[in-house]
Structures are given as structure tokens and as C-alpha cells.
Write a protein that holds these residues in place. Sequence first.
Motif, mmCIF file in Angstrom:
data_model
loop_
_atom_site.group_PDB
_atom_site.id
_atom_site.type_symbol
_atom_site.label_atom_id
_atom_site.label_comp_id
_atom_site.label_asym_id
_atom_site.label_seq_id
_atom_site.Cartn_x
_atom_site.Cartn_y
_atom_site.Cartn_z
ATOM 1 N N LYS A 154 6.702 10.129 -12.105
ATOM 2 C CA LYS A 154 5.332 9.645 -12.348
ATOM 3 C C LYS A 154 5.311 8.364 -13.182
ATOM 4 O O LYS A 154 4.641 7.402 -12.841
ATOM 5 N N THR A 155 6.047 8.391 -14.285
ATOM 6 C CA THR A 155 6.030 7.234 -15.180
ATOM 7 C C THR A 155 6.638 6.009 -14.493
ATOM 8 O O THR A 155 6.103 4.899 -14.585
ATOM 9 N N THR A 156 7.731 6.240 -13.788
ATOM 10 C CA THR A 156 8.388 5.151 -13.057
ATOM 11 C C THR A 156 7.403 4.525 -12.061
ATOM 12 O O THR A 156 7.255 3.297 -12.001
ATOM 13 N N ALA B 57 -1.026 8.378 -21.138
ATOM 14 C CA ALA B 57 -1.750 9.559 -21.615
ATOM 15 C C ALA B 57 -0.811 10.736 -21.836
ATOM 16 O O ALA B 57 -1.240 11.882 -21.919
ATOM 17 N N ASP B 58 0.474 10.469 -21.927
ATOM 18 C CA ASP B 58 1.461 11.518 -22.166
ATOM 19 C C ASP B 58 1.912 11.415 -23.621
ATOM 20 O O ASP B 58 2.296 10.340 -24.077
ATOM 21 N N ALA B 59 1.845 12.555 -24.324
ATOM 22 C CA ALA B 59 2.209 12.537 -25.746
ATOM 23 C C ALA B 59 3.680 12.130 -25.938
ATOM 24 O O ALA B 59 4.039 11.544 -26.953
ATOM 25 N N ILE C 114 -3.295 5.216 -15.030
ATOM 26 C CA ILE C 114 -3.104 6.234 -16.074
ATOM 27 C C ILE C 114 -1.856 7.052 -15.772
ATOM 28 O O ILE C 114 -1.768 7.718 -14.733
ATOM 29 N N ASP C 115 -0.893 7.003 -16.680
ATOM 30 C CA ASP C 115 0.301 7.835 -16.545
ATOM 31 C C ASP C 115 0.029 9.140 -17.278
ATOM 32 O O ASP C 115 -0.051 9.175 -18.501
ATOM 33 N N ASN C 116 -0.137 10.206 -16.508
ATOM 34 C CA ASN C 116 -0.472 11.487 -17.121
ATOM 35 C C ASN C 116 0.763 12.277 -17.500
ATOM 36 O O ASN C 116 1.848 12.019 -17.001
HETATM 37 MG MG LIG Z 1 6.401 10.689 -17.456
#
Ligand SMILES: [Mg+2]
Length: 255
Positions: free
Chosen positions: A15-17, A39-41, A135-137
Motif C-alpha cells: 500500500k505505502t509503496t 494516516a498510518d501510525a 491517503i496511505d492508510n
Molecule cells: Mg504501509
Amino acid sequence: MAFIFAFAGKGGTGKTTLAGLTVRYIIEKKRLPVLAVDADANNCLNEVLGVDVHTTIGSLREDSLNIIRGGDERPGGMSMEQLFDYQVQQSLVESRGFDLMVMGRPEGAGCYCAANNVIRKYTDKLSATYPYVVIDNEAGMEHLSRRTTHKVDILLIISDPTVRGIRTAKRIEMLVDELHLEIEQRAVIINRATQGQSSVLRKHAEEEGLQVAGVIPHDPEIAYLDLQGNPVFQISHDAEALRSFFSIVDSLHVP
Ligand SMILES: [Mg+2]
Ligand SMILES: Nc1ncnc2c1ncn2[C@@H]1O[C@H](COP(=O)(O)OP(=O)(O)O)[C@@H](O)[C@H]1O
């Protein structure tokens, strides 16, 4: 109003990539500013994008609370709201073509939902000033049910190249339907597939009644960049993963 991309899928599916590569897509193809939201802690979108983070919303919130608790002087007699707006604005990481807002972890005993609410509020607020938001969840489906993901134009559901990954993608689709979320388009992407896996997984997806928008190969260049600690954002133009991801996004309706 911004056009919003969001991501869902198990941890480690990419997802982040792919959020990072979505930012690159918009910059290259649309030539318009992007707001990237981590949006990921356990944030690391900045690493994919190749920028440093100095403050996060999580820590800002604590700062503001401390001002209230301690009764410190506020600069220029601003209201708390104004001060916080100002701080969020200051916390944005500015880079070429995009700005980045990072949720981070609330410090101390702070609650994640508070940081989440703030992220949601400011994503909405800032949507007015950016044509695109990515938005990166976090992993999992909680963000969908908690509705940190607000109005979304495209939800990219990322699966790893396994049957379990496909089933998780299907569950996410079902949840999206159940919750009646405001999502205009969705696309299931199988990421990191080797040549042999692709057709088998597509077949499994079909059996599950899941439409796959595309498959992205496992790309040794991503692995190499990762290993060297270099941002995947800078992957070469003809890298397989980049090309196949871009053609998937081309096939979606992005204004
Ligand atoms: Mg990620
Ligand atoms: N197509 C790909 N080819 C090779 N490695 C990949 C690919 N996509 C993602 N990765 C790697 O997989 C790992 C997990 O990706 P990441 O984007 O952090 O997943 P998530 O955000 O879903 O947890 C990272 O090390 C990333 O570099």
C-alpha cells in the motif's frame, strides 16, 4: 474539491509503496499539486517519497494540549483552533509537486482516535486547496469501519500474490458494500506477483467474484531501492512495477 485516492489491504501488500507511486503518477501525468497523507501510525510514506518528517499531527495535538494544560501564552492571542490550524499548516512537509501530512503516533497516553479525527478533519479541510489527495492508510479494515477514510474517489485494494490475499481483498469489498461508504471507484490490484502466479490468482479472484484491475510484478528494483534505503519514488521510468501500475491507473477514471 480534491480527487481522493485511498488504499486498503493487509500489511505488507504494498500500500505505502503504491501510494508513493500514485503521487508520482499525478505529478508526471497531471502536473498538479498533490497532498500526500500518511494516516498510518507506523508511518513510512515519507521514506517511500524520500522526504524527512519534522512533526506529526500526533505530536502536535499533544503540544496543543500542553499549552491548554499549562496555561502557556499563545502567540498573538490566537484561539486554540487557530493555533492548531497554524501548526498543522507548519507541519506539512513541502516537496516538489507534493506536500505531506503525517499522522504519527499520539505521544504519551494519547488516543489514536483523536489523531485519526484530526487527520480526517484536516484531510477534508485541505482537500479544498489541493486538486489531488493520496491517503496511505494503515493495514486492515479498521480505518474503513472507523471511517477515517472519508469520501474517496478511488479505493485501491491491494492483495499479495496469495489465495489468502485474494480472500482478504474480497472481504474488504464486502465491507465497503456493507458500510455504504462513499467510494466512487474501486480497483483490486495483485502486487508482487511472479509470472506463474498471475494467471492462477486471476482465476481464483474470478471464482471469488472479484474483479482484478491489474497485476504488478515483483520488481527487483523496488527490493534494491529498499535495501539501499533509497526512496522507491525515484524508481526508474522503465521499471516493470512502475509501468504496470501506471497502466492500471490509466485504466481508471482519473480526471
Ligand atoms: Mg504501509
Ligand atoms: N512490486 C513490488 N516488488 C518488489 N517489492 C515490493 C513491491 N511492492 C512492495 N514491495 C516491498 O514490499 C514491502 C512491503 O511494502 P509496503 O508498501 O510497505 O506495504 P504496506 O504498506 O501494505 O504494509 C516493502 O519492503 C516494499 O519495498
